[in-house]
Design a protein around this motif. Sequence first.
Motif, PDB file in Angstrom:
ATOM      1  N   ASN A 227      48.535  41.895  35.278  1.00 50.85           N
ATOM      2  CA  ASN A 227      49.435  42.046  36.427  1.00 50.85           C
ATOM      3  C   ASN A 227      50.172  43.386  36.390  1.00 50.85           C
ATOM      4  O   ASN A 227      51.389  43.452  36.578  1.00 50.85           O
ATOM      5  N   GLU A 228      49.425  44.427  36.109  1.00 52.92           N
ATOM      6  CA  GLU A 228      49.938  45.798  36.039  1.00 52.92           C
ATOM      7  C   GLU A 228      50.987  45.995  34.935  1.00 52.92           C
ATOM      8  O   GLU A 228      51.815  46.897  35.001  1.00 52.92           O
ATOM      9  N   SER A 324      36.182  41.658  39.557  1.00 57.52           N
ATOM     10  CA  SER A 324      36.620  41.546  40.944  1.00 57.52           C
ATOM     11  C   SER A 324      36.288  40.142  41.443  1.00 57.52           C
ATOM     12  O   SER A 324      35.329  39.510  40.990  1.00 57.52           O
ATOM     13  N   ALA A 338      44.813  39.585  42.913  1.00 57.75           N
ATOM     14  CA  ALA A 338      45.263  40.710  43.743  1.00 57.75           C
ATOM     15  C   ALA A 338      45.493  41.951  42.878  1.00 57.75           C
ATOM     16  O   ALA A 338      45.080  43.075  43.221  1.00 57.75           O
ATOM     17  N   TYR A 339      46.138  41.729  41.726  1.00 58.41           N
ATOM     18  CA  TYR A 339      46.360  42.869  40.803  1.00 58.41           C
ATOM     19  C   TYR A 339      45.027  43.418  40.287  1.00 58.41           C
ATOM     20  O   TYR A 339      44.823  44.621  40.195  1.00 58.41           O
ATOM     21  N   ASN A 341      42.030  43.178  41.648  1.00 62.48           N
ATOM     22  CA  ASN A 341      41.289  43.870  42.707  1.00 62.48           C
ATOM     23  C   ASN A 341      41.922  45.215  43.033  1.00 62.48           C
ATOM     24  O   ASN A 341      41.224  46.198  43.280  1.00 62.48           O
ATOM     25  N   LYS A 342      43.264  45.259  42.994  1.00 56.88           N
ATOM     26  CA  LYS A 342      43.951  46.512  43.311  1.00 56.88           C
ATOM     27  C   LYS A 342      43.585  47.589  42.272  1.00 56.88           C
ATOM     28  O   LYS A 342      43.272  48.737  42.615  1.00 56.88           O
ATOM     29  N   SER A 343      43.604  47.187  41.006  1.00 60.21           N
ATOM     30  CA  SER A 343      43.313  48.188  39.969  1.00 60.21           C
ATOM     31  C   SER A 343      41.831  48.583  39.988  1.00 60.21           C
ATOM     32  O   SER A 343      41.497  49.755  39.772  1.00 60.21           O
ATOM     33  N   LEU A 345      40.007  48.623  42.630  1.00 65.21           N
ATOM     34  CA  LEU A 345      39.856  49.488  43.800  1.00 65.21           C
ATOM     35  C   LEU A 345      40.305  50.917  43.452  1.00 65.21           C
ATOM     36  O   LEU A 345      39.668  51.897  43.827  1.00 65.21           O
ATOM     37  N   ALA A 346      41.404  50.998  42.678  1.00 68.17           N
ATOM     38  CA  ALA A 346      41.892  52.318  42.250  1.00 68.17           C
ATOM     39  C   ALA A 346      40.838  53.014  41.390  1.00 68.17           C
ATOM     40  O   ALA A 346      40.572  54.220  41.548  1.00 68.17           O
ATOM     41  N   ASP A 366      47.485  55.508  40.587  1.00 66.72           N
ATOM     42  CA  ASP A 366      47.527  54.349  41.479  1.00 66.72           C
ATOM     43  C   ASP A 366      47.487  53.024  40.739  1.00 66.72           C
ATOM     44  O   ASP A 366      47.800  51.980  41.306  1.00 66.72           O
ATOM     45  N   SER A 367      47.045  53.051  39.500  1.00 59.67           N
ATOM     46  CA  SER A 367      47.053  51.805  38.710  1.00 59.67           C
ATOM     47  C   SER A 367      47.177  52.159  37.236  1.00 59.67           C
ATOM     48  O   SER A 367      46.890  53.290  36.819  1.00 59.67           O
TER      49      SER A 367
END
Length: 618
Positions: A227-228, A324, A338-339, A341-343, A345-346, A366-367
């Motif tokens: 979670n980042e 993913s 969500a975290y 996928n976001k990372s 994607l980055a 970005d991540s």
Amino acid sequence: MTFLPPRMANTPTRAQTPTRSRSSLSSAGSATPVPSSMSRTRTPGPSSSSLRRPTTPRVSLASPGPGLRARSSMSNMSTPMRPSSSLSSHSSYGAQSYQGTIKVSVRPRPLQTTAGNLTGNWNIDRVDNTISNHETGDFQYDNVFEPSANNSEVYADVVQPVVTKCLEGYNGTVFAYGMTGSGKTHSMQGSVDENGLIQLCAAELFRKLKSDFDAYKVGCSYLEIYNEKLIDLLNFDGSPVDELRIRDDPTFGVRVVGLSEHWVASEHELVEVVQKGDSARKTSCTDFNDRSSRSHAVLLMRVEMKQDSSTRHSTLCLCDLAGSEKASSQTERRKEGAYINKSLLALSTVIQKLSQGSFNHIPYRDSKLTRLLQPSLSGESIVSILCTIHLSSSTITETINTLRFAARAKNILMNVRRNEQQEPEKERYELLLKENQRQKQEIEDLKRGQVSKRLWSGPGEDVAQLSAENLILNERLEHMKRLHDTENVQSAMEVQENIQQLIQFDVSDPRFAGVVASLERQHKMQVSQIEEMKSYISHLENQLRNHIGSGTQTATVSGSDKDEEIADLKRQLRGKDSIISALRQSTKVRDTISGDKRGKLFLRPIENTVGGQKEHIK
Ligand SMILES: Nc1ncnc2c1ncn2[C@@H]1O[C@H](COP(=O)(O)OP(=O)(O)OP(=O)(O)O)[C@@H](O)[C@H]1O
């Protein structure tokens, strides 16, 4: 692309020609064969080893720097892609840098036989390393494995070349990327039935460190990005630590502040540490995977190797990324997803920009994942990516996305610096040490030599002997000078004799007055020479008496020299007799002619001198 130097291209390889099997996973679809350029080589290592047990500081790893560019811009991403063959990328192994593209391999997980797992019409050609689908066309990579491939085969082509380069002093990064449930963790960590890439890597790393290096150290750090947030997986004592933070670092590019590092001395210690870290990793049951990794796990191995006077450093980074996934039915899983996928994607965006050769801003920040991988992706590390895929028809969109990600990554060029330091300081130190030992030995030898000499001759005697020899040599030199003068005189007298021969018929002639005067001058010189010889003979005799009295070896030597000199002088005196006889002859002639008594007076001193001299020598 190959991870091995051109010079090794002809080395026999393990899997240069794997069984040619085109797996037709569907009835439909056609794959266009693309010539393979794979070269899989094993590098033999040298000898000698010694194991050193290291200590444990807290450090974080990774290395910085520029050096990365795209081989070419990717064109229309929606059309079937055929990434350039490895032949078109060049790899070179200069003394200090490695150039090549990121190595990309694709591993499909075996199809499940359960209902709903229809095949996605994929064809795999292991020889050409292509995977194709009638909708997408061919994708070619450095490796496309059969679904039946085991971890050892994957290791040999994906990780082993990176380990080899790490032992040469290059940083290396391997990461597993793919959708959830596709086999990333199975590949990296293995299963009860087979070792994963991490264990296989640990085994080879320590085997080669032991056999090829004089000394080495391996430091191990393990973290997850959940979670980042960065979490130290090796914080065994559970001591509360501040949240790990990524900081810029002039040496390592980025540094994870507060991350622990554990020194491990063997393969078993390393695996044990990693397994403990794995047990702390966040996993949960998801719609796609009963034990889905909910975090990206990053294992860092910092290796220091010493051989002769060189020291190499490298960082080997093995990442098992979270997969993913589609939106989950559970809230917590959805948030995690969500975290993730976001990372991802980055990461995908960074890879895309790098593959396009963009000189603009690369969004590493970005991540946490891209920030952490920034040094590796920006060209300070040899990178090998394992993309795991599903072959089922239900996941075809995700699989194509993964294959496109892989194709972009394959396009990125690396220019990686080698971390090796020659140690001139050490070399100099060793030379000085050797020189010092040599000198010590010399001193010892001299001491031994001095002692034996003293035992033989006694102190001071050698000095007396040298003085005596010096004296004799000086005297001989003087004597030689005198002999030379005497010879001159003798030759002059011989000339005079000749003159006497000429004047015997008419010496009263006033024209011969000059000749007579010359004779007188020569006579005086001769008298002077004889006087000098007389004194020298007397000196030699005194010395001879002294040395005979002392009875030393030196006296014996100089005594024999003196005998020789006396013999020389006697010979000269005999020569003088003939000179005197010549003078007497010429004087008689003169007296006869002039009736002058001067001639008798003139000769008398010569006769007296020679007579005295003869007496002296006898
Ligand atoms: N090559 C393979 N051979 C045999 N079993 C496999 C293979 N790949 C994956 N599996 C099995 O599939 C399941 C999911 O694999 P795994 O956990 O490795 O997926 P993942 O990509 O790590 O997923 P996630 O991203 O959710 O963590 C596991 O039970 C694993 O044993």
